[in-house]
Motif scaffolding. Structure first.
Motif, PDB file in Angstrom:
ATOM      1  N   ILE A 145      10.159   3.465   2.515  1.00 21.21           N
ATOM      2  CA  ILE A 145       8.954   2.625   2.683  1.00 21.21           C
ATOM      3  C   ILE A 145       7.738   3.457   3.096  1.00 21.21           C
ATOM      4  CG2 ILE A 145      10.331   0.606   3.340  1.00 21.21           C
ATOM      5  CD1 ILE A 145       9.333   1.112   6.273  1.00 21.21           C
ATOM      6  N   LYS A 228       1.312  -8.010  -4.338  1.00 20.84           N
ATOM      7  CA  LYS A 228       2.174  -7.318  -3.364  1.00 20.84           C
ATOM      8  C   LYS A 228       3.560  -7.142  -3.973  1.00 20.84           C
ATOM      9  CE  LYS A 228       3.986  -7.983   1.339  1.00 20.84           C
ATOM     10  NZ  LYS A 228       3.864  -8.764   2.580  1.00 20.84           N
ATOM     11  N   ARG A 230       7.387  -6.030  -3.189  1.00 25.39           N
ATOM     12  CA  ARG A 230       8.240  -5.880  -2.005  1.00 25.39           C
ATOM     13  C   ARG A 230       9.694  -6.150  -2.368  1.00 25.39           C
ATOM     14  NH1 ARG A 230       5.878 -11.375   0.869  1.00 25.39           N
ATOM     15  NH2 ARG A 230       5.106 -12.246  -1.048  1.00 25.39           N
ATOM     16  N   ALA A 238       4.982  -4.771   2.330  1.00 24.17           N
ATOM     17  CA  ALA A 238       4.706  -4.253   0.987  1.00 24.17           C
ATOM     18  C   ALA A 238       5.332  -2.874   0.786  1.00 24.17           C
ATOM     19  CB  ALA A 238       3.198  -4.149   0.783  1.00 24.17           C
ATOM     20  N   SER A 241       0.961  -2.469  -2.465  1.00 28.00           N
ATOM     21  CA  SER A 241       0.137  -3.653  -2.761  1.00 28.00           C
ATOM     22  C   SER A 241      -1.223  -3.197  -3.273  1.00 28.00           C
ATOM     23  CB  SER A 241      -0.011  -4.549  -1.535  1.00 28.00           C
ATOM     24  OG  SER A 241      -0.804  -3.908  -0.562  1.00 28.00           O
ATOM     25  N   GLY A 263       0.670  -0.091   1.695  1.00 31.55           N
ATOM     26  CA  GLY A 263       2.051   0.401   1.657  1.00 31.55           C
ATOM     27  C   GLY A 263       2.167   1.847   1.211  1.00 31.55           C
TER      28      GLY A 263
END
Ligand SMILES: Cc1cc2nc3c(=O)[nH]c(=O)nc-3n(C[C@H](O)[C@H](O)[C@H](O)COP(=O)(O)OP(=O)(O)OC[C@H]3O[C@@H](n4cnc5c(N)ncnc54)[C@H](O)[C@@H]3O)c2cc1C
Ligand code: SF4
Length: 328
Positions: A145, A228, A230, A238, A241, A263
């Motif tokens: 992430i 977004k 995800r 996110a 995004s 993100g």
């Protein structure tokens, strides 16, 4: 949780005075700060509740909006002027968290929410943001992430807010009040890139309080949207995004464009390279792809998040295509 003092402020002056006296942290809806206190990541000696600050959304003389810092996220997303004139903002807020959290969360707190890096929340992990000089376990760890733009060897965390990405695209200004007076900062200059000091996340001065956000008058913002991407359809941060505002000439040439990415970096990322590549170009998937390539040329993915570069590229193209009615 360690014991702390608590005081509720009636207004900004009251909050500044109380914070000065106690060396306190400000408390909005508490949806992030209280979690961090429960985990022992933040241990403020005192809290000043600032939900008594303005929660009004008011018209400005120049045609923009002034949003009080204590405005709840739900109220902002549901406001008629926001929905009609700044749909990108309403969409971004509604893409975040859950209804219950949005009911509690304030504008000031959303802007200053902390990263969701797992290691930041784990006392046993090495984290330069939580404890400067200890290292960064995310660099070689679980970094799916994490950032692909603007990171540093010291920290690869991302800023988690959806709302801030829309505010960055809209060129919003943040109103601050502190011991040294009142000032405004463009939101794109409020959050910092990590550099060697990821523990310093913003340009806020000691004791400074967010009192509001100014949205500039922007007729083109009616043609704006937020996308977004995800892991789950709701209740997830996110991976990538995109907030986009597009202003076209009658012949389909891009008169102006505003793009920001979420993100992907330690701060909401205004995609100025993509914007420059698009201005004056004929709107369409080819131009959108070239603009995305220009923005992502310097992306530096980590061991676990190379997929984000292509994801960001496709998300930019798809978001702009949504605004022109093309299918990417
Ligand atoms: C399960 C879960 C899922 C979530 N999913 C998302 C998501 O998908 N997208 C997203 O964007 N967010 C998400 N969030 C985060 C959520 O949006 C934030 O927790 C919220 O916006 C923070 O606002 P708050 O008012 O509760 O802030 P608080 O928790 O009260 O404060 C956060 C920080 O802001 C400071 N602060 C608060 N107000 C002020 C002020 N006026 N001036 C100066 N400093 C201030 C506090 O000192 C603290 O450091 C999620 C949260 C949870 C718990
Ligand atoms: S990425 Fe940043 S927040 Fe995460 S462990 Fe590394 S230093 Fe800490």
């Amino acid at each position: 949780m360690t014991p702390f003092q608590f005081q509720r402020a009636a207004d900004a002056a009251d909050a500044l005075q109380a914070a000065g006296a106690f060396g306190a942290k400000y408390l909005g809806g508490g949806t992030n700060l209280v979690d961090l206190m429960r985990e022992g990541i933040e241990r403020p000696a005192a809290l000043v509740d600032v939900t008594g600050l303005s929660d009004k959304i008011e018209e400005r003389a120049d045609g923009g909006l002034m949003i009080g810092a204590a405005t709840r996220n739900t109220a902002l997303a549901e406001n008629r002027a926001v929905r009609e004139r700044y749909p990108v903002l309403a969409r971004a807020i509604l893409a975040g968290a859950s209804g219950q959290i949005r009911n509690m969360a304030t504008v000031g707190g959303n802007i200053l929410q902390r990263t969701r890096c797992t290691y930041f929340y784990d006392e046993a992990a090495r984290c330069n943001k939580r404890r400067p000089g200890t290292g960064c376990d995310a660099r070689e760890g679980f970094n799916r992430i994490h950032a692909i733009l603007g990171a540093s060897p010291a920290c690869v965390a991302t800023h988690p807010s959806d709302m801030c990405v829309a505010l960055a695209a809209l060129g919003a200004l943040v109103r601050l009040e502190g011991p040294e007076g009142v000032r405004t900062l463009p939101i794109v200059d409020l959050h910092r890139l990590p550099g060697e000091r990821p523990d310093l996340e913003t340009e806020l001065r000691p004791g400074e309080l967010i009192t509001g956000v100014e949205l500039p008058a922007l007729a083109s913002a009616r043609r704006s949207t937020y996308r977004k991407v995800r892991d789950r359809a709701s209740y997830a941060f996110a991976l990538v995004s995109v907030a986009a505002v597009l202003d076209l000439e009658a012949d389909g040439t891009v008169r102006d464009v505003r793009l920001a990415l979420g993100g992907v970096a330690h701060k909401p990322w205004r995609a100025t390279r993509a914007e420059s590549a698009l201005r004056g170009a004929r709107a369409g998937s080819e131009a959108f792809r070239m603009a995305a390539d220009a923005e992502l040329a310097e992306a530096q993915p980590l061991s676990g998040n190379a997929f984000k570069v292509e994801l960001a590229r496709r998300a930019i193209v798809a978001t702009l295509s949504d605004l022109t009615g093309d299918r990417a």
